[in-house]
Structures are given as structure tokens and as C-alpha cells.
Design a protein around this motif. Structure first.
Motif, PDB file in Angstrom:
ATOM      1  N   GLU A 164       0.827  -1.209   0.000  1.00  0.00           N
ATOM      2  CA  GLU A 164       0.000   0.000   0.000  1.00  0.00           C
ATOM      3  C   GLU A 164       0.863   1.262   0.000  1.00  0.00           C
ATOM      4  O   GLU A 164       0.647   2.187  -0.781  1.00  0.00           O
ATOM      5  CB  GLU A 164      -0.923   0.001   1.227  1.00  0.00           C
ATOM      6  CG  GLU A 164      -1.783   1.252   1.350  1.00  0.00           C
ATOM      7  CD  GLU A 164      -2.548   1.319   2.651  1.00  0.00           C
ATOM      8  OE1 GLU A 164      -3.311   2.292   2.830  1.00  0.00           O
ATOM      9  OE2 GLU A 164      -2.382   0.418   3.510  1.00  0.00           O
ATOM     10  N   GLN A 165       1.857   1.277   0.871  1.00  0.00           N
ATOM     11  CA  GLN A 165       2.697   2.471   0.976  1.00  0.00           C
ATOM     12  C   GLN A 165       3.591   2.657  -0.247  1.00  0.00           C
ATOM     13  O   GLN A 165       3.841   3.783  -0.668  1.00  0.00           O
ATOM     14  CB  GLN A 165       3.557   2.388   2.241  1.00  0.00           C
ATOM     15  CG  GLN A 165       4.201   3.690   2.645  1.00  0.00           C
ATOM     16  CD  GLN A 165       3.202   4.707   3.179  1.00  0.00           C
ATOM     17  OE1 GLN A 165       2.215   5.024   2.529  1.00  0.00           O
ATOM     18  NE2 GLN A 165       3.464   5.237   4.352  1.00  0.00           N
ATOM     19  N   PHE A 166       4.057   1.559  -0.818  1.00  0.00           N
ATOM     20  CA  PHE A 166       4.917   1.657  -1.998  1.00  0.00           C
ATOM     21  C   PHE A 166       4.157   2.271  -3.175  1.00  0.00           C
ATOM     22  O   PHE A 166       4.649   3.195  -3.836  1.00  0.00           O
ATOM     23  CB  PHE A 166       5.445   0.275  -2.393  1.00  0.00           C
ATOM     24  CG  PHE A 166       6.275   0.281  -3.655  1.00  0.00           C
ATOM     25  CD1 PHE A 166       7.587   0.739  -3.638  1.00  0.00           C
ATOM     26  CD2 PHE A 166       5.731  -0.133  -4.857  1.00  0.00           C
ATOM     27  CE1 PHE A 166       8.352   0.768  -4.807  1.00  0.00           C
ATOM     28  CE2 PHE A 166       6.479  -0.116  -6.031  1.00  0.00           C
ATOM     29  CZ  PHE A 166       7.796   0.341  -5.994  1.00  0.00           C
ATOM     30  N   ILE A 167       2.962   1.751  -3.452  1.00  0.00           N
ATOM     31  CA  ILE A 167       2.154   2.270  -4.559  1.00  0.00           C
ATOM     32  C   ILE A 167       1.736   3.709  -4.274  1.00  0.00           C
ATOM     33  O   ILE A 167       1.700   4.559  -5.175  1.00  0.00           O
ATOM     34  CB  ILE A 167       0.913   1.378  -4.797  1.00  0.00           C
ATOM     35  CG1 ILE A 167       1.357  -0.035  -5.185  1.00  0.00           C
ATOM     36  CG2 ILE A 167       0.016   1.975  -5.864  1.00  0.00           C
ATOM     37  CD1 ILE A 167       2.172  -0.119  -6.452  1.00  0.00           C
ATOM     38  N   SER A 192      -2.724  13.694  -2.699  1.00  0.00           N
ATOM     39  CA  SER A 192      -3.828  13.070  -1.972  1.00  0.00           C
ATOM     40  C   SER A 192      -4.328  11.804  -2.663  1.00  0.00           C
ATOM     41  O   SER A 192      -4.716  10.831  -2.009  1.00  0.00           O
ATOM     42  CB  SER A 192      -4.996  14.062  -1.842  1.00  0.00           C
ATOM     43  OG  SER A 192      -4.649  15.143  -1.023  1.00  0.00           O
ATOM     44  N   PHE A 193      -4.313  11.803  -3.998  1.00  0.00           N
ATOM     45  CA  PHE A 193      -4.834  10.656  -4.745  1.00  0.00           C
ATOM     46  C   PHE A 193      -3.991   9.395  -4.526  1.00  0.00           C
ATOM     47  O   PHE A 193      -4.460   8.280  -4.753  1.00  0.00           O
ATOM     48  CB  PHE A 193      -4.906  10.976  -6.245  1.00  0.00           C
ATOM     49  CG  PHE A 193      -5.665   9.951  -7.037  1.00  0.00           C
ATOM     50  CD1 PHE A 193      -7.046   9.842  -6.915  1.00  0.00           C
ATOM     51  CD2 PHE A 193      -4.994   9.074  -7.888  1.00  0.00           C
ATOM     52  CE1 PHE A 193      -7.737   8.881  -7.642  1.00  0.00           C
ATOM     53  CE2 PHE A 193      -5.689   8.119  -8.610  1.00  0.00           C
ATOM     54  CZ  PHE A 193      -7.070   8.025  -8.489  1.00  0.00           C
ATOM     55  N   GLY A 194      -2.762   9.553  -4.045  1.00  0.00           N
ATOM     56  CA  GLY A 194      -1.927   8.400  -3.735  1.00  0.00           C
ATOM     57  C   GLY A 194      -2.565   7.472  -2.715  1.00  0.00           C
ATOM     58  O   GLY A 194      -2.329   6.254  -2.722  1.00  0.00           O
ATOM     59  N   ALA A 195      -3.396   8.030  -1.826  1.00  0.00           N
ATOM     60  CA  ALA A 195      -4.080   7.200  -0.828  1.00  0.00           C
ATOM     61  C   ALA A 195      -5.036   6.216  -1.490  1.00  0.00           C
ATOM     62  O   ALA A 195      -5.254   5.107  -0.987  1.00  0.00           O
ATOM     63  CB  ALA A 195      -4.838   8.094   0.158  1.00  0.00           C
ATOM     64  N   VAL A 196      -5.615   6.612  -2.622  1.00  0.00           N
ATOM     65  CA  VAL A 196      -6.570   5.755  -3.331  1.00  0.00           C
ATOM     66  C   VAL A 196      -5.852   4.577  -3.990  1.00  0.00           C
ATOM     67  O   VAL A 196      -6.224   3.414  -3.798  1.00  0.00           O
ATOM     68  CB  VAL A 196      -7.347   6.568  -4.392  1.00  0.00           C
ATOM     69  CG1 VAL A 196      -8.334   5.664  -5.124  1.00  0.00           C
ATOM     70  CG2 VAL A 196      -8.075   7.736  -3.741  1.00  0.00           C
ATOM     71  N   THR A 197      -4.828   4.860  -4.769  1.00  0.00           N
ATOM     72  CA  THR A 197      -4.106   3.788  -5.463  1.00  0.00           C
ATOM     73  C   THR A 197      -3.390   2.867  -4.466  1.00  0.00           C
ATOM     74  O   THR A 197      -3.336   1.651  -4.661  1.00  0.00           O
ATOM     75  CB  THR A 197      -3.079   4.371  -6.445  1.00  0.00           C
ATOM     76  OG1 THR A 197      -2.183   5.240  -5.736  1.00  0.00           O
ATOM     77  CG2 THR A 197      -3.767   5.166  -7.536  1.00  0.00           C
ATOM     78  N   GLY A 198      -2.865   3.443  -3.390  1.00  0.00           N
ATOM     79  CA  GLY A 198      -2.210   2.631  -2.364  1.00  0.00           C
ATOM     80  C   GLY A 198      -3.182   1.667  -1.700  1.00  0.00           C
ATOM     81  O   GLY A 198      -2.879   0.484  -1.505  1.00  0.00           O
ATOM     82  N   ALA A 199      -4.377   2.179  -1.352  1.00  0.00           N
ATOM     83  CA  ALA A 199      -5.387   1.333  -0.714  1.00  0.00           C
ATOM     84  C   ALA A 199      -5.844   0.207  -1.641  1.00  0.00           C
ATOM     85  O   ALA A 199      -6.048  -0.927  -1.207  1.00  0.00           O
ATOM     86  CB  ALA A 199      -6.578   2.185  -0.284  1.00  0.00           C
TER      87      ALA A 199
END
Length: 543
Positions: A164-167, A192-199
Motif C-alpha cells: 500500500e505504501q509503496f504504490i 492526496s490521490f496516492g491514498a486511493v491507489t495505495g489502498a
């Protein structure tokens, strides 16, 4: 499972989560450093403005479910009711899907009016909008993590955290680089959108593990002699009865962040700062000082997550001695890790904020909030203990009391020019201190636990004081010596060599004081067992 194995199992689980959390936190540090250097404190201030809103709604959506699941499943398995354990998971998964979807849509719809209502910088709108889909994904992911943690299997959670954190890091940095020419508001939205792809990545790996282990895990859960006495309504009631107090408790921390978001920029303006200056100072506090404070607490977060099913199992089986052992071990490790971390951040605040984030002015709030590491860690571990014995409402109430103190101090002091951003830092530290001490009082009362003053207070305190003197002396000598020798990056070398030397010095002191136990080292990946055996032969460790 033998008694000795039971005693070490939660430490092993905590070690797995700590290793994963530390890896994820390092990556998180990495992207924060990069982002701060690209968009500065002002851009990070905009990015951080989305997070308190997101975390408040996220907590409402999912925070109580994994803890409630971990406890309920551990209870049922300890009581040999495996089918009921699986039933609880399936109901919780449906609840997570429905609630997560609703909250995610609500966040997207109310983003603009909410920003206006809270009098935030209007440029933060796109950041709030971009992060809203993450709530839905994280809510489903939380149900799977709670399921595996209830089985006291921390590996799936650990793997999902790392991926999750890597993506997330890859997405955030990439989008910020692409969008920064369009303006800080768009760059903050990309971050902020990184939280979506990581999840999404974290959820996918959990689904893969779930599918791959289906035969072994579910043959274990679905076989047995117990019948399913629970209907769906009963399960929902059980989950809600545990999850609501946990959610209310977990809600306090993001509410504290939301209070900071509302109070800090506005009260700084009342102290005479312009809007951009107030946003930058808020960024220094929330995006530089607080990440440094939260970094060491990854260990206590892992301890708390591992403690809930471990304490719940011991509590269900009525093993008071095992409860006391696990409580004592968790609190001892918490003190031994968080106290030196607080001291180091206080003493090295300026070089750390300068070298890592290129924001040396952030040392001002960091020095005041550095002691919050110790109190946040104590609050997290004691909350895990109380949740494990089913007293989920107590830590929620205590944290709310601490949050009220934080809000009052924050509002009062931040508007005074002599305090400014220091007022926000001081409010955070005092708020968590109050919550931690109230929790410890209830741990003693509810668990019939006696605090070992010598092991938990005196020895760690003496060790940390000696380490503090060592840090001051070593840093000055290293800085002056490397500068005289004209080493490149002498400032950075002096700082990080001091951190390493202080850690070694502190470890030696703990060995001398017999504060490091054999089982503590055995759980360290790769070298732990060999180091424990060596030190045991030398007479420094007792098994």
C-alpha cells in the motif's frame, strides 16, 4: 499451544507488524521529504488540510471494525467456536462495504461546503475531492486485516501495509511532479490521490492471500463440533457494541487534527500572521514535526494491534498470569522505545528538520511536541490492553478528555505571539499525556496490574538522562571534528552518527541495567536470535 509460546506470540506478531510498519513509515518519510522539497511548506499545508477531514470520515467508516473483529474472532476461536468466528467476519465484511461506500460519497459531495464552513484555504478543495474514494477501499481492506489479526496472523496485514505504501509513494511523487506546474492546489490533489491507489493495492494483495489460503484457513474455521447459534442481527449487534466505542475513541485523534486544522491557521492569523504564513507554519507543524513524532510510534501501533487478540484470548481463557505478563511486556517495551525517541527528537530537532525536510524553522514546534512521542506511545499501548479485555469505552472517554485539554490550550496559546505555533505543539503533548495517564490508571484497576516502578520508570529514566548527556557531548565533538577535517556533508554525518552512537550507548545501558530480555531480542528479524544467544553466553541476558 504451550504457555511459553503463548507468551511470545503477541511479541512475534508485533515484531512482524513493526517490521512492515517501519518499512512503510520509511517510505512515507521518503515521499514526505520529496514532496516538501518540491512544493514546500505551503504546498504541504494544502495537502495536510485534506487529511483531517479524510481521517475523521475514515474513522467513522472503518476504524472500529478491525479491532472488534480481531477481538471477537480471537474470543470465538479460544472458545472453539470456529464457525461463529467465520460468520462474524462475513457479516463485518458486508458492513464495511456498505458503510465505506456511503461515507466516501458523502465526502465527495460535501467537500466544497465543508471547506467553506471550516474557513480553510479554498485551494485545498481538489485535495479533499481526490482522496475521498480511498475511504471505500480502506473500509473493505480493514475487514480483511481484522479477520487475519483475529487469527493472530499478522503477515497478511504486514504485506498489505508495505505494498500500500509503496504504490502510494510512487503515485504521489509522480503526480506531484506532473501537476506542480499547474499550481500547488493541483499538486496537493495529486499527492492526496496516492491514498486511493495505495489502498487498492493493499486490498488486492489481501484478496490474493485470502483466496490462496482458502483451503487451509477455512477448513480450520468451518470444521468442528460447534453449531452456529448467531444470526446476522446478533453479529451486527456484537460488532456495533464493540466497534462504536472503539470508533469514538479512534475518532478523537482525527478530531484533534481537525481542531488543529481549524484553530492553528486562524489563531496564527489572530497573532498577526498573513494567510500564507499561517498555512506555511501549519505545514511545518503537521507535515514536518508530527511525522517525525509519529515515526517511532509505529512500534507501539503494532504492539496495540497485536495485543488486542492476545489479551482477548488470555481474558477469555481466564489466565490472569498471562494477561499480566503481556501487559507488563508491552508497557516495558513501550517505555524503552518511546522515551529515548522523545529525548533524541528534542535534542536534535533543528538538524533533523533541516537535513530531512529542509525546514529548520520546524524545529520550534518539534521541540515542544517531541515529548508527545512518549505519551502517544503509552496511550496507544494501554488502549490495546483495555480493548483486549473488552473495556473499549474507557480509552475513548480518556482520549476525549485529553482532546478537550488540547483544544483549550491550542486555542488559547496559539493566538499569543510569544507562543504562536508552539501553542499547538504544547496542546498536543499535554492532551496525549492526560489520556495516557488516565488509561494507565484504568489498566491497573481493570487488569489488577501492579506497575513495576523499577523496571518501568527508574531504570529507563536513568538510562535516558545518561543518553541525553551523551548526545549533547557526542554531537558537538562530531560536528566540530568533521567540520575541521573539511568532510563533505559534515553536518549530516555528525547528526546521523550521533543518532547511531546514541542508540548503541542506550542499548548498552539497558543491558547493564538488565532491562533487555532474551525474548525481546529473539523476535528481531534475521540477527535477533544469534544476538540473544551471544549476549546470554556473555551474561548480559537472562532467559
Amino acid at each position: 499451544m504451550s504457555e511459553s509460546t503463548k507468551k511470545g506470540s503477541f511479541i512475534k506478531g508485533a515484531a512482524i507488524l513493526t517490521a512492515a510498519g517501519l518499512t512503510a513509515r520509511v517510505m512515507g518519510f521518503g515521499y514526505r521529504v520529496i514532496l516538501t522539497r518540491i512544493i514546500g511548506a505551503e504546498g504541504m499545508g494544502l495537502y495536510q488540510m485534506a487529511y483531517p477531514i479524510y481521517t475523521v470520515l475514515l474513522v467513522i467508516s472503518r476504524s472500529g471494525i478491525p479491532v472488534a473483529l480481531a477481538k471477537l474472532i480471537a474470543d470465538k476461536i479460544a472458545a472453539e467456536k470456529k464457525k461463529e468466528a467465520y460468520k462474524i467476519f462475513k457479516v463485518a465484511r458486508k458492513m464495511s462495504f456498505i458503510v465505506g461506500l456511503i461515507i466516501s460519497i458523502i465526502m465527495a459531495v460535501i467537500a466544497k461546503p465543508l471547506i467553506s464552513l471550516l474557513a480553510l484555504d479554498p485551494r485545498s478543495y481538489y485535495a479533499v475531492l481526490a482522496i475521498s474514494p480511498a475511504i471505500f477501499v480502506v473500509s473493505i481492506m480493514a475487514a480483511y486485516r481484522g479477520f487475519f489479526q483475529g487469527l493472530q496472523d499478522m503477515v497478511p496485514t504486514a504485506k498489505s501495509q508495505i505494498l500500500e505504501q509503496f504504490i502510494r509513494m510512487f503515485t504521489m511523487v509522480g503526480l506531484v511532479i506532473v501537476l506542480v506546474p499547474q499550481g500547488l492546489d493541483y499538486a496537493a490533489a495529486g499527492a492526496s490521490f496516492g491514498a486511493v491507489t495505495g489502498a487498492l493495492a493493499g486490498l488486492l494483495i489481501l484478496l490474493y492471500i485470502y483466496s490462496k489460503r482458502k483451503e487451509t484457513i477455512f477448513s480450520f474455521l468451518e470444521t468442528g463440533y460447534d453449531s452456529i447459534d448467531l444470526n446476522t442481527k446478533d453479529v451486527v449487534q456484537k460488532i456495533v457494541s464493540l466497534a462504536v466505542p472503539i470508533t469514538l475513541g479512534a475518532l478523537v485523534m482525527p478530531i484533534m487534527s481537525l481542531v488543529d486544522l481549524v484553530f492553528v491557521p486562524n489563531r496564527l492569523q489572530a497573532a498577526g500572521y498573513a494567510v500564507r504564513e499561517a498555512t506555511a507554519l501549519y505545514g511545518m507543524f503537521s507535515a514536518v514535526a508530527m511525522p517525525l513524532v509519529n515515526f517511532p510510534t509505529i512500534i507501539t501501533v503494532s504492539l496495540a494491534a497485536s495485543l488486542v487478540p492476545a489479551i482477548a484470548e488470555a481474558f477469555t481463557l481466564g489466565k490472569q498470569k498471562l494477561i499480566n505478563y503481556r501487559t507488563q511486556t508491552a508497557l516495558r517495551l513501550t517505555v524503552l522505545i518511546s522515551l529515548p525517541a522523545s529525548t533524541g527528537l528534542f535534542l536534535l530537532a533543528k538538524p533533523l528538520t533541516d537535513i530531512i525536510f529542509a525546514e529548520p524553522k520546524a524545529a520550534v514546534p518539534l521541540q515542544f511536541v517531541a515529548w508527545g512521542v512518549f505519551f502517544i506511545a503509552l496511550q496507544q499501548t494501554s488502549t490495546g490492553i483495555l480493548n483486549g479485555i473488552g473495556k473499549t469505552s474507557i480509552p475513548a472517554k480518556n482520549l476525549m478528555i485529553g482532546a478537550i485539554f488540547n483544544a483549550v490550550i491550542n486555542y488559547s496559546l496559539t493566538a499569543i505571539p510569544a507562543f504562536g505555533i508552539r501553542g499547538a505543539a504544547l496542546g498536543t503533548t499535554i492532551g496525549f499525556a492526560i489520556a495516557a495517564f488516565l488509561n494507565l490508571y484504568h489498566v491497573r484497576k481493570e487488569c489488577k496490574f501492579k506497575i513495576d516502578t523499577k523496571s518501568l520508570i527508574l531504570k529507563p529514566l536513568v538510562s535516558v538522562i545518561l543518553m541525553g548527556f551523551f548526545v549533547k557531548i557526542f554531537y558537538n565533538i562530531a560536528l566540530n571534528s568533521l567540520e575541521m577535517l573539511k568532510f563533505n556533508y559534515f553536518y549530516q554525518l555528525a547528526t546521523f552518527s550521533t543518532v547511531l552512537a546514541a542508540a548503541i550507548f542506550y542499548f548498552i545501558l539497558l543491558l547493564i541495567f538488565k532491562e533487555i530480555k532474551y525474548n525481546d531480542l529473539v523476535m528481531i528479524p534475521v540477527l535477533g536470535k544469534k544476538l540473544a544467544k551471544l549476549l546470554n553466553k556473555l551474561g548480559f541476558l537472562e532467559i
